[in-house]
Design a protein around this motif. Structure first.
Motif, PDB file in Angstrom:
ATOM      1  N   ARG A 231      59.288   5.871  55.903  1.00  0.00           N
ATOM      2  CA  ARG A 231      60.556   5.318  56.383  1.00  0.00           C
ATOM      3  C   ARG A 231      61.420   4.827  55.224  1.00  0.00           C
ATOM      4  O   ARG A 231      62.647   5.023  55.209  1.00  0.00           O
ATOM      5  CB  ARG A 231      60.282   4.179  57.372  1.00  0.00           C
TER       6      ARG A 231
ATOM      7  N   ALA B 129      65.106   6.498  54.132  1.00  0.00           N
ATOM      8  CA  ALA B 129      66.302   5.659  54.024  1.00  0.00           C
ATOM      9  C   ALA B 129      66.888   5.699  52.616  1.00  0.00           C
ATOM     10  O   ALA B 129      68.106   5.809  52.439  1.00  0.00           O
ATOM     11  CB  ALA B 129      65.957   4.215  54.411  1.00  0.00           C
TER      12      ALA B 129
ATOM     13  N   THR C 140      68.194  11.821  56.466  1.00  0.00           N
ATOM     14  CA  THR C 140      68.607  12.333  57.777  1.00  0.00           C
ATOM     15  C   THR C 140      69.888  13.145  57.679  1.00  0.00           C
ATOM     16  O   THR C 140      70.296  13.789  58.640  1.00  0.00           O
ATOM     17  CB  THR C 140      68.825  11.165  58.763  1.00  0.00           C
TER      18      THR C 140
ATOM     19  N   GLY D  20      72.519   8.428  49.859  1.00  0.00           N
ATOM     20  CA  GLY D  20      71.206   8.119  49.313  1.00  0.00           C
ATOM     21  C   GLY D  20      71.026   8.792  47.969  1.00  0.00           C
ATOM     22  O   GLY D  20      71.942   9.422  47.442  1.00  0.00           O
TER      23      GLY D  20
ATOM     24  N   GLY E 292      64.869  13.890  58.131  1.00  0.00           N
ATOM     25  CA  GLY E 292      64.382  12.543  58.349  1.00  0.00           C
ATOM     26  C   GLY E 292      62.875  12.436  58.291  1.00  0.00           C
ATOM     27  O   GLY E 292      62.282  11.564  58.932  1.00  0.00           O
TER      28      GLY E 292
ATOM     29  N   VAL F 168      68.206  -0.042  49.617  1.00  0.00           N
ATOM     30  CA  VAL F 168      67.740   0.641  50.812  1.00  0.00           C
ATOM     31  C   VAL F 168      68.125  -0.172  52.041  1.00  0.00           C
ATOM     32  O   VAL F 168      67.858  -1.381  52.096  1.00  0.00           O
ATOM     33  CB  VAL F 168      66.200   0.805  50.766  1.00  0.00           C
ATOM     34  N   PRO F 169      68.767   0.466  53.045  1.00  0.00           N
ATOM     35  CA  PRO F 169      69.115  -0.269  54.270  1.00  0.00           C
ATOM     36  C   PRO F 169      67.891  -0.845  54.944  1.00  0.00           C
ATOM     37  O   PRO F 169      66.845  -0.176  55.038  1.00  0.00           O
ATOM     38  CB  PRO F 169      69.788   0.792  55.153  1.00  0.00           C
TER      39      PRO F 169
ATOM     40  N   ALA G 281      65.636  -1.958  58.076  1.00  0.00           N
ATOM     41  CA  ALA G 281      65.467  -1.422  59.442  1.00  0.00           C
ATOM     42  C   ALA G 281      66.318  -2.253  60.402  1.00  0.00           C
ATOM     43  O   ALA G 281      66.316  -3.475  60.365  1.00  0.00           O
ATOM     44  CB  ALA G 281      64.019  -1.469  59.848  1.00  0.00           C
TER      45      ALA G 281
ATOM     46  N   GLN H 275      73.515   0.866  58.655  1.00  0.00           N
ATOM     47  CA  GLN H 275      73.307   2.044  57.814  1.00  0.00           C
ATOM     48  C   GLN H 275      71.987   2.742  58.153  1.00  0.00           C
ATOM     49  O   GLN H 275      71.842   3.941  57.935  1.00  0.00           O
ATOM     50  CB  GLN H 275      73.295   1.639  56.329  1.00  0.00           C
ATOM     51  N   ALA H 276      71.019   1.970  58.617  1.00  0.00           N
ATOM     52  CA  ALA H 276      69.714   2.559  58.921  1.00  0.00           C
ATOM     53  C   ALA H 276      69.664   3.158  60.309  1.00  0.00           C
ATOM     54  O   ALA H 276      68.711   3.841  60.664  1.00  0.00           O
ATOM     55  CB  ALA H 276      68.611   1.500  58.783  1.00  0.00           C
TER      56      ALA H 276
END
Length: 372
Positions: A32, A36, A41, A48, A84, A363-364, A366, A370-371
Protein backbone atom coordinates in the motif's frame (compact mmCIF):
# COMPACT_ATOMS: atom_id res chain seq x y z
CA UNK A 1 4.07 11.24 6.06
CA UNK A 2 7.47 11.10 4.42
CA UNK A 3 9.93 8.23 3.94
CA UNK A 4 13.69 8.41 3.25
CA UNK A 5 14.68 6.74 -0.01
CA UNK A 6 17.53 6.66 -2.51
CA UNK A 7 17.08 6.67 -6.27
CA UNK A 8 19.64 4.59 -8.15
CA UNK A 9 20.31 3.73 -11.74
CA UNK A 10 21.39 0.16 -12.12
CA UNK A 11 22.26 -0.76 -15.69
CA UNK A 12 19.23 0.26 -17.75
CA UNK A 13 16.75 0.47 -14.87
CA UNK A 14 15.94 3.02 -12.21
CA UNK A 15 14.96 1.83 -8.77
CA UNK A 16 14.02 3.50 -5.48
CA UNK A 17 15.81 1.82 -2.58
CA UNK A 18 14.45 1.84 0.96
CA UNK A 19 16.18 0.82 4.16
CA UNK A 20 14.11 -1.85 5.89
CA UNK A 21 14.11 0.14 9.15
CA UNK A 22 12.19 2.95 7.41
CA UNK A 23 9.30 0.94 5.91
CA UNK A 24 6.73 -1.63 7.11
CA UNK A 25 7.77 -5.26 7.36
CA UNK A 26 4.20 -6.39 6.71
CA UNK A 27 3.94 -7.12 2.98
CA UNK A 28 0.41 -5.75 2.63
CA UNK A 29 1.28 -2.48 4.37
CA UNK A 30 4.45 -2.17 2.28
CA UNK A 31 2.49 -2.71 -0.94
CA UNK A 32 0.00 0.00 0.00
CA UNK A 33 2.87 2.38 0.77
CA UNK A 34 4.60 1.73 -2.57
CA UNK A 35 1.38 2.09 -4.56
CA UNK A 36 0.76 5.46 -2.89
CA UNK A 37 4.37 6.65 -3.22
CA UNK A 38 4.58 5.71 -6.90
CA UNK A 39 1.11 6.97 -7.82
CA UNK A 40 0.63 3.46 -9.17
CA UNK A 41 -3.13 3.65 -9.64
CA UNK A 42 -2.46 6.17 -12.42
CA UNK A 43 -1.22 4.81 -15.79
CA UNK A 44 1.23 7.73 -16.09
CA UNK A 45 2.16 7.71 -12.37
CA UNK A 46 2.03 11.50 -12.47
CA UNK A 47 1.25 12.02 -8.79
CA UNK A 48 4.11 9.90 -7.50
CA UNK A 49 7.73 8.90 -8.01
CA UNK A 50 7.05 6.05 -10.44
CA UNK A 51 8.55 6.33 -13.90
CA UNK A 52 5.52 4.92 -15.79
CA UNK A 53 7.59 2.26 -17.56
CA UNK A 54 8.41 -1.26 -16.29
CA UNK A 55 12.13 -0.43 -16.15
CA UNK A 56 11.58 2.73 -14.08
CA UNK A 57 8.75 1.61 -11.77
CA UNK A 58 10.84 -0.60 -9.49
CA UNK A 59 11.71 -0.65 -5.82
CA UNK A 60 13.81 -2.64 -3.39
CA UNK A 61 13.91 -2.81 0.39
CA UNK A 62 17.45 -3.38 1.68
CA UNK A 63 18.58 -4.72 5.05
CA UNK A 64 21.57 -6.34 6.72
CA UNK A 65 21.35 -10.08 6.14
CA UNK A 66 21.16 -12.56 9.02
CA UNK A 67 22.45 -15.31 6.72
CA UNK A 68 26.13 -16.22 7.21
CA UNK A 69 28.26 -15.20 4.24
CA UNK A 70 25.66 -12.74 2.92
CA UNK A 71 26.06 -8.99 3.44
CA UNK A 72 22.63 -7.63 2.56
CA UNK A 73 19.15 -8.89 1.76
CA UNK A 74 16.89 -7.08 -0.67
CA UNK A 75 13.20 -7.52 -1.40
CA UNK A 76 12.43 -6.55 -4.99
CA UNK A 77 9.12 -4.94 -5.96
CA UNK A 78 7.88 -4.46 -9.52
CA UNK A 79 5.36 -1.68 -8.98
CA UNK A 80 2.39 -1.90 -11.33
CA UNK A 81 1.57 0.98 -13.64
CA UNK A 82 -2.09 1.93 -13.45
CA UNK A 83 -2.89 -1.31 -11.63
CA UNK A 84 -2.55 -0.25 -8.01
CA UNK A 85 -0.67 -3.47 -7.26
CA UNK A 86 2.87 -4.80 -6.85
CA UNK A 87 4.47 -7.98 -8.24
CA UNK A 88 6.66 -9.74 -5.65
CA UNK A 89 7.53 -12.94 -7.51
CA UNK A 90 10.71 -12.02 -9.36
CA UNK A 91 14.22 -10.63 -9.12
CA UNK A 92 15.93 -7.79 -10.99
CA UNK A 93 19.62 -7.89 -11.78
CA UNK A 94 19.78 -4.24 -12.75
CA UNK A 95 18.34 -3.23 -9.37
CA UNK A 96 20.76 -5.63 -7.68
CA UNK A 97 23.57 -3.70 -9.37
CA UNK A 98 22.23 -0.56 -7.71
CA UNK A 99 21.87 -2.34 -4.37
CA UNK A 100 25.57 -3.30 -4.46
CA UNK A 101 26.66 0.31 -4.95
CA UNK A 102 24.12 1.50 -2.34
CA UNK A 103 25.44 -0.97 0.25
CA UNK A 104 29.00 0.30 -0.18
CA UNK A 105 28.04 3.98 -0.33
CA UNK A 106 25.86 3.75 2.80
CA UNK A 107 28.52 1.91 4.81
CA UNK A 108 26.62 -1.38 5.02
CA UNK A 109 29.68 -3.09 3.52
CA UNK A 110 33.20 -1.72 4.22
CA UNK A 111 35.45 -0.75 1.33
CA UNK A 112 38.20 -3.31 0.70
CA UNK A 113 40.77 -1.80 -1.63
CA UNK A 114 40.25 -1.22 -5.33
CA UNK A 115 37.29 -3.60 -5.54
CA UNK A 116 34.68 -4.28 -2.91
CA UNK A 117 32.57 -7.41 -3.02
CA UNK A 118 28.98 -7.25 -1.86
CA UNK A 119 27.13 -10.55 -1.38
CA UNK A 120 23.38 -10.07 -1.74
CA UNK A 121 20.38 -12.32 -1.26
CA UNK A 122 17.17 -11.66 -3.16
CA UNK A 123 14.52 -12.62 -0.63
CA UNK A 124 11.81 -12.96 -3.30
CA UNK A 125 13.53 -15.95 -4.88
CA UNK A 126 16.38 -16.91 -2.55
CA UNK A 127 18.94 -16.13 -5.27
CA UNK A 128 22.40 -15.11 -4.09
CA UNK A 129 24.41 -12.62 -6.15
CA UNK A 130 27.79 -10.94 -5.87
CA UNK A 131 28.39 -7.35 -6.87
CA UNK A 132 32.03 -6.36 -7.35
CA UNK A 133 32.03 -2.58 -6.99
CA UNK A 134 34.81 -0.36 -8.33
CA UNK A 135 36.32 1.34 -5.27
CA UNK A 136 39.66 2.14 -6.89
CA UNK A 137 41.94 4.05 -4.55
CA UNK A 138 40.07 2.53 -1.62
CA UNK A 139 37.24 5.06 -1.80
CA UNK A 140 33.57 5.13 -2.79
CA UNK A 141 32.90 6.70 -6.18
CA UNK A 142 29.75 8.60 -7.08
CA UNK A 143 30.54 8.84 -10.79
CA UNK A 144 32.26 6.59 -13.30
CA UNK A 145 32.87 5.91 -16.96
CA UNK A 146 31.53 2.37 -17.28
CA UNK A 147 28.72 2.24 -19.83
CA UNK A 148 26.19 -0.44 -20.71
CA UNK A 149 24.11 -0.97 -23.87
CA UNK A 150 21.02 1.20 -23.75
CA UNK A 151 22.52 4.41 -22.43
CA UNK A 152 25.56 6.54 -23.17
CA UNK A 153 25.70 7.68 -19.54
CA UNK A 154 28.63 6.42 -17.49
CA UNK A 155 28.45 4.95 -14.03
CA UNK A 156 30.46 3.15 -11.39
CA UNK A 157 31.55 -0.25 -12.68
CA UNK A 158 29.85 -3.20 -10.98
CA UNK A 159 30.49 -6.78 -12.02
CA UNK A 160 27.31 -8.71 -11.19
CA UNK A 161 27.58 -12.46 -10.66
CA UNK A 162 24.68 -14.84 -10.16
CA UNK A 163 25.71 -17.75 -7.96
CA UNK A 164 24.28 -21.17 -8.83
CA UNK A 165 21.46 -19.71 -10.93
CA UNK A 166 20.35 -23.27 -11.74
CA UNK A 167 21.48 -25.54 -8.94
CA UNK A 168 20.37 -28.80 -10.63
CA UNK A 169 19.33 -29.92 -14.09
CA UNK A 170 15.84 -30.64 -12.73
CA UNK A 171 15.52 -27.02 -11.61
CA UNK A 172 17.06 -25.68 -14.82
CA UNK A 173 14.56 -27.61 -16.97
CA UNK A 174 11.24 -27.61 -15.11
CA UNK A 175 9.56 -29.75 -17.80
CA UNK A 176 12.57 -32.04 -18.21
CA UNK A 177 13.10 -31.03 -21.84
CA UNK A 178 15.66 -28.68 -23.38
CA UNK A 179 13.12 -27.73 -26.05
CA UNK A 180 9.55 -28.67 -26.88
CA UNK A 181 6.58 -27.65 -28.97
CA UNK A 182 4.09 -25.42 -27.18
CA UNK A 183 0.59 -25.08 -28.57
CA UNK A 184 -0.89 -21.65 -27.98
CA UNK A 185 -4.59 -21.52 -28.72
CA UNK A 186 -5.57 -22.71 -32.19
CA UNK A 187 -2.31 -21.60 -33.80
CA UNK A 188 0.45 -23.94 -34.92
CA UNK A 189 2.78 -24.98 -32.08
CA UNK A 190 5.91 -22.92 -31.49
CA UNK A 191 9.26 -24.32 -30.40
CA UNK A 192 10.30 -23.12 -26.95
CA UNK A 193 12.86 -23.70 -24.23
CA UNK A 194 11.50 -23.30 -20.71
CA UNK A 195 14.39 -22.74 -18.33
CA UNK A 196 14.83 -21.52 -14.78
CA UNK A 197 18.18 -19.80 -14.29
CA UNK A 198 18.25 -16.33 -12.86
CA UNK A 199 14.48 -16.36 -13.38
CA UNK A 200 11.89 -18.63 -14.99
CA UNK A 201 12.04 -17.79 -18.71
CA UNK A 202 10.32 -18.99 -21.88
CA UNK A 203 12.54 -18.56 -24.94
CA UNK A 204 10.65 -18.87 -28.21
CA UNK A 205 12.40 -20.02 -31.38
CA UNK A 206 11.55 -17.05 -33.57
CA UNK A 207 11.64 -18.95 -36.87
CA UNK A 208 9.04 -21.46 -35.63
CA UNK A 209 6.71 -18.51 -35.02
CA UNK A 210 7.38 -16.67 -38.29
CA UNK A 211 9.61 -14.09 -36.61
CA UNK A 212 13.32 -13.28 -36.74
CA UNK A 213 14.26 -12.62 -33.10
CA UNK A 214 15.59 -9.22 -34.17
CA UNK A 215 12.22 -7.45 -34.24
CA UNK A 216 11.95 -3.72 -33.63
CA UNK A 217 10.42 -2.49 -30.39
CA UNK A 218 7.38 -1.41 -32.39
CA UNK A 219 6.88 -4.92 -33.78
CA UNK A 220 7.40 -6.38 -30.32
CA UNK A 221 4.70 -4.06 -29.00
CA UNK A 222 2.28 -5.52 -31.53
CA UNK A 223 3.22 -9.03 -30.39
CA UNK A 224 2.64 -8.37 -26.67
CA UNK A 225 -0.81 -10.09 -26.54
CA UNK A 226 0.56 -13.18 -28.30
CA UNK A 227 3.65 -13.34 -26.08
CA UNK A 228 1.50 -12.92 -22.97
CA UNK A 229 -0.53 -15.93 -24.11
CA UNK A 230 2.69 -17.94 -24.43
CA UNK A 231 3.68 -16.81 -20.91
CA UNK A 232 0.34 -17.81 -19.43
CA UNK A 233 0.34 -21.15 -21.27
CA UNK A 234 3.84 -22.00 -20.06
CA UNK A 235 3.36 -20.90 -16.44
CA UNK A 236 1.53 -24.04 -15.19
CA UNK A 237 3.92 -26.31 -17.11
CA UNK A 238 6.80 -24.65 -15.25
CA UNK A 239 5.10 -25.07 -11.88
CA UNK A 240 4.48 -21.33 -11.53
CA UNK A 241 0.69 -21.42 -11.51
CA UNK A 242 -1.55 -23.55 -9.35
CA UNK A 243 -5.05 -24.60 -10.46
CA UNK A 244 -7.51 -21.77 -9.97
CA UNK A 245 -4.84 -19.07 -9.77
CA UNK A 246 -4.87 -16.11 -12.11
CA UNK A 247 -1.71 -15.86 -14.26
CA UNK A 248 0.60 -12.94 -13.59
CA UNK A 249 2.93 -11.03 -15.87
CA UNK A 250 6.17 -10.96 -13.87
CA UNK A 251 7.12 -14.62 -14.46
CA UNK A 252 7.83 -16.49 -16.52
CA UNK A 253 9.67 -13.92 -18.52
CA UNK A 254 9.14 -14.45 -22.24
CA UNK A 255 10.92 -13.50 -25.45
CA UNK A 256 12.15 -14.42 -28.91
CA UNK A 257 15.47 -15.98 -29.93
CA UNK A 258 16.89 -15.90 -33.45
CA UNK A 259 20.12 -15.87 -35.47
CA UNK A 260 22.34 -12.78 -35.62
CA UNK A 261 21.57 -10.25 -38.36
CA UNK A 262 22.82 -6.71 -39.00
CA UNK A 263 20.70 -4.10 -37.19
CA UNK A 264 20.76 -0.61 -35.72
CA UNK A 265 20.38 -0.12 -31.99
CA UNK A 266 17.88 2.21 -30.40
CA UNK A 267 20.75 4.68 -29.96
CA UNK A 268 21.48 4.59 -33.70
CA UNK A 269 24.60 2.41 -33.51
CA UNK A 270 25.14 -0.16 -36.29
CA UNK A 271 25.67 -3.77 -35.19
CA UNK A 272 27.01 -6.41 -37.56
CA UNK A 273 25.90 -10.03 -37.59
CA UNK A 274 29.46 -11.07 -36.67
CA UNK A 275 29.37 -8.89 -33.54
CA UNK A 276 27.16 -11.22 -31.54
CA UNK A 277 25.94 -14.81 -31.27
CA UNK A 278 22.16 -14.75 -30.90
CA UNK A 279 19.33 -12.23 -31.22
CA UNK A 280 17.08 -11.84 -28.18
CA UNK A 281 13.95 -9.74 -27.76
CA UNK A 282 12.22 -9.92 -24.37
CA UNK A 283 9.15 -8.52 -22.66
CA UNK A 284 9.32 -6.80 -19.29
CA UNK A 285 5.89 -7.23 -17.75
CA UNK A 286 3.64 -6.22 -20.70
CA UNK A 287 6.04 -4.06 -22.69
CA UNK A 288 9.07 -4.75 -24.89
CA UNK A 289 12.26 -4.57 -22.86
CA UNK A 290 14.45 -1.75 -24.25
CA UNK A 291 17.52 -3.95 -23.70
CA UNK A 292 17.32 -7.22 -21.72
CA UNK A 293 16.73 -7.97 -18.06
CA UNK A 294 19.81 -9.51 -16.48
CA UNK A 295 17.88 -12.49 -15.16
CA UNK A 296 16.71 -13.15 -18.73
CA UNK A 297 20.29 -12.82 -19.95
CA UNK A 298 21.39 -15.42 -17.40
CA UNK A 299 18.64 -17.79 -18.53
CA UNK A 300 19.60 -17.36 -22.19
CA UNK A 301 23.27 -18.05 -21.38
CA UNK A 302 22.39 -21.15 -19.36
CA UNK A 303 20.16 -22.40 -22.20
CA UNK A 304 23.06 -21.89 -24.59
CA UNK A 305 25.00 -24.58 -22.74
CA UNK A 306 22.25 -27.16 -23.32
CA UNK A 307 22.27 -29.44 -26.34
CA UNK A 308 19.04 -29.00 -28.30
CA UNK A 309 17.79 -25.80 -26.67
CA UNK A 310 16.47 -23.06 -28.93
CA UNK A 311 19.59 -21.04 -28.09
CA UNK A 312 22.15 -23.75 -28.84
CA UNK A 313 20.32 -24.72 -32.04
CA UNK A 314 20.53 -21.10 -33.13
CA UNK A 315 24.25 -20.83 -32.34
CA UNK A 316 25.06 -24.18 -33.98
CA UNK A 317 25.69 -26.13 -30.80
CA UNK A 318 26.28 -25.62 -27.09
CA UNK A 319 28.08 -22.36 -26.43
CA UNK A 320 31.39 -21.79 -24.69
CA UNK A 321 32.20 -19.51 -21.76
CA UNK A 322 30.90 -16.34 -23.41
CA UNK A 323 27.55 -15.71 -25.07
CA UNK A 324 26.95 -12.38 -26.81
CA UNK A 325 23.30 -11.37 -26.91
CA UNK A 326 22.07 -8.94 -29.54
CA UNK A 327 19.41 -6.78 -27.85
CA UNK A 328 17.56 -3.66 -29.06
CA UNK A 329 20.04 -1.54 -27.10
CA UNK A 330 23.18 -3.33 -28.25
CA UNK A 331 25.31 -6.36 -27.42
CA UNK A 332 25.28 -7.75 -23.88
CA UNK A 333 28.05 -10.26 -23.15
CA UNK A 334 27.36 -12.92 -20.53
CA UNK A 335 30.07 -15.13 -19.05
CA UNK A 336 29.39 -18.63 -17.69
CA UNK A 337 32.12 -20.08 -15.48
CA UNK A 338 32.54 -23.02 -13.12
CA UNK A 339 30.46 -25.12 -15.51
CA UNK A 340 29.84 -28.66 -14.25
CA UNK A 341 27.64 -31.20 -16.02
CA UNK A 342 26.30 -28.43 -18.24
CA UNK A 343 25.32 -26.20 -15.32
CA UNK A 344 26.99 -22.82 -14.83
CA UNK A 345 27.66 -22.13 -11.17
CA UNK A 346 28.70 -18.53 -11.82
CA UNK A 347 27.20 -16.26 -14.46
CA UNK A 348 28.61 -12.73 -14.73
CA UNK A 349 27.53 -9.58 -16.54
CA UNK A 350 29.44 -6.30 -16.43
CA UNK A 351 27.18 -3.43 -15.36
CA UNK A 352 27.27 0.15 -14.12
CA UNK A 353 25.36 1.97 -11.40
CA UNK A 354 24.98 5.44 -10.00
CA UNK A 355 23.22 6.90 -6.99
CA UNK A 356 21.04 9.69 -8.35
CA UNK A 357 19.39 11.19 -5.26
CA UNK A 358 18.74 10.84 -1.57
CA UNK A 359 15.21 12.06 -0.93
CA UNK A 360 12.16 12.17 1.28
CA UNK A 361 9.13 10.78 -0.49
CA UNK A 362 5.90 12.34 0.70
CA UNK A 363 3.22 9.67 0.82
CA UNK A 364 -0.52 10.34 1.31
CA UNK A 365 -1.87 8.96 4.56
CA UNK A 366 -4.59 6.31 4.24
CA UNK A 367 -7.95 8.05 4.13
CA UNK A 368 -6.58 11.39 2.86
CA UNK A 369 -8.11 12.85 -0.34
CA UNK A 370 -4.93 12.07 -2.30
CA UNK A 371 -5.02 8.45 -1.18
CA UNK A 372 -8.66 7.98 -2.07
Amino acid sequence: MHIPATLVRGGTSKCWLFNQVEVPTDRGALERLLVAAYGATDPVELDGVGGATPTTSKAAVVSASPQPGVDVDYLFAQVGIGTGSVEWTSNCGNCATGVALYAVTKGMVPVTGDRTRVVMRNTNTGAVLEGTVDTSGGVVHHFGRQTVPGTRAGGVAVGLTFRNPAATTALLLPTGQAAQDLRVGAAEPVRVSMVTAGAPVVLVDAASAGRTGAESLERMSADVPWLRTIRHTAAPLMGLLQPGEEPGDAVPKVGLVGPPVPYTTTLGEPIGAADYDVSVRMLTMNAPHPAIGLTSAVAAAAAGLLEGSVVSRTTGGPTDEWLRLGTPAGVVAVRCTDVRDGLPHRVTVQRAARLLADARIYVPEAGSPQAA
